[in-house]
Write an enzyme that holds these catalytic residues in place. Structure first.
Site, short mmCIF file in Angstrom:
data_model
loop_
_atom_site.label_atom_id
_atom_site.label_comp_id
_atom_site.label_asym_id
_atom_site.label_seq_id
_atom_site.Cartn_x
_atom_site.Cartn_y
_atom_site.Cartn_z
N TRP A 12 39.94 34.63 36.53
CA TRP A 12 38.92 34.01 37.08
C TRP A 12 39.47 33.40 38.62
O TRP A 12 38.41 33.07 38.78
CB TRP A 12 38.51 33.23 36.65
N GLU A 99 47.84 37.79 45.02
CA GLU A 99 47.61 36.07 46.39
C GLU A 99 48.13 34.73 46.62
O GLU A 99 48.28 34.33 47.57
CB GLU A 99 45.73 35.99 45.64
N SER A 215 40.07 46.42 41.47
CA SER A 215 38.35 46.48 41.37
C SER A 215 38.78 47.72 39.78
O SER A 215 37.69 48.67 40.58
CB SER A 215 37.57 47.74 42.80
N GLY A 236 39.37 40.94 37.82
CA GLY A 236 39.37 39.76 38.63
C GLY A 236 38.03 39.57 38.63
O GLY A 236 37.18 39.20 37.89
N GLY A 237 36.76 40.04 40.05
CA GLY A 237 35.54 40.30 39.67
C GLY A 237 34.79 40.27 39.00
O GLY A 237 33.97 39.34 38.71
C1 PEP Z 1 42.76 40.56 40.89
O1 PEP Z 1 42.87 39.34 40.99
O2 PEP Z 1 43.68 40.44 39.60
C2 PEP Z 1 42.30 41.90 40.59
C3 PEP Z 1 42.44 42.56 40.02
O3 PEP Z 1 40.94 41.41 41.44
P1 PEP Z 1 39.79 41.99 41.60
O4 PEP Z 1 39.49 43.01 39.88
O5 PEP Z 1 38.41 41.70 42.04
O6 PEP Z 1 40.08 43.36 42.50
#
Ligand code: PEP
Length: 252
Positions: A12, A99, A215, A236-237
């Site tokens: 999250w 990150e 993604s 993530g998102g």
């Molecule tokens: C993540 O931050 O671990 C990630 C995979 O983000 P997203 O799915 O938004 O690309």
């Protein structure tokens, strides 16, 4: 033949107050009917872990944290330790997310210390590795991944390697809507598994779960999960919407 239990983790990031956590998790719990032989976890921010633990009690969804400090306690203002996360009911802890490498300057050496701290606290480390777009375009992907995996697994015994989780997350695919194709991801996952065999043995390497992240969405999870060395996803998102997270967790 070795079977690795698929694992889907929702990261999250810095989203969801406690009230929003109640809302999101209640919707996930209402919609999710988990197939057998599958693990699902969510990683809310530290401030919402206790709320999430209360809501998830008695469910099959496990709790994960997004980071930890390498010391169990001490004068480290603003940090959270492994025993604190264990006490809250966490099973997993994400370590070395890109990150954190990018914005907090986390190094491979620090990540190795965090991996050992997680293990000492009885948490399963989910170690993130991944190349930037520039590194991919220079043909350096596998060299970067090898350095990061070797760095994180310094001094790890084979048994310990078997029980941790690696997440391959190409930096250029995180939050960009640009996913690695299943074959691009598979190629790196296979290389990671071969490296794990070098660092331990092939039995261990065949037991370790390697997740893909970047993604992941309801419309690409099925094709990613069809690849031989992709054992789950770090999301993530798409983990911030109950319906998309549930669809990903129930991939076919
Ligand atoms: C993540 O931050 O671990 C990630 C995979 O983000 P997203 O799915 O938004 O690309």
């Amino acid at each position: 033949m070795v079977t690795r239990c698929p694992l889907i983790i929702g990261n999250w990031k810095m989203h969801c107050t406690r009230a929003e956590t109640e809302h999101l998790l209640s919707a996930v719990l209402a919609q999710l009917s988990l197939p057998p032989e599958r693990e699902v976890a969510v990683a809310p921010p530290f401030t919402a872990l206790e709320t999430a633990a209360r809501l998830l009690a008695g469910s099959a969804i496990r709790l994960a944290a997004q980071n930890l400090h390498w010391e169990p306690q001490g004068a480290f203002t603003g940090e959270i330790s492994g025993p604190m996360l264990k006490e809250l009911g966490c099973t997993y802890v994400i370590i070395g997310h890109s990150e954190r490498r990018q914005y907090c300057g986390e190094t491979d050496a620090q990540i190795a210390r965090k991996v050992r701290a997680a293990q000492r606290a009885g948490l399963v480390p989910v170690i993130c590795v991944g190349e930037t777009l520039e590194e991919r375009e220079q043909g350096a992907t596998l060299a970067v991944i090898r350095r990061q995996v070797r760095g994180a697994l310094q001094d790890q015994a084979p048994l310990a390697i078997a029980s941790l989780v690696i997440a391959y997350e190409p930096v250029w695919a995180i939050g960009t809507g640009r996913t690695a194709t299943p074959s691009q991801a598979q190629a790196v996952h296979e290389a990671i598994r071969n490296l794990l065999a070098e660092l331990s043995n092939s039995e261990t390497a065949n037991t370790t779960r390697i997740l893909y992240g970047g993604s992941v969405k309801p419309d690409n999870i099925d094709s990613l999960m069809a690849e031989a060395d992709i054992d789950g996803a770090l999301v993530g998102g798409a983990s911030l919407q109950a319906d998309s997270f549930v669809r990903i967790a129930t991939f076919r």
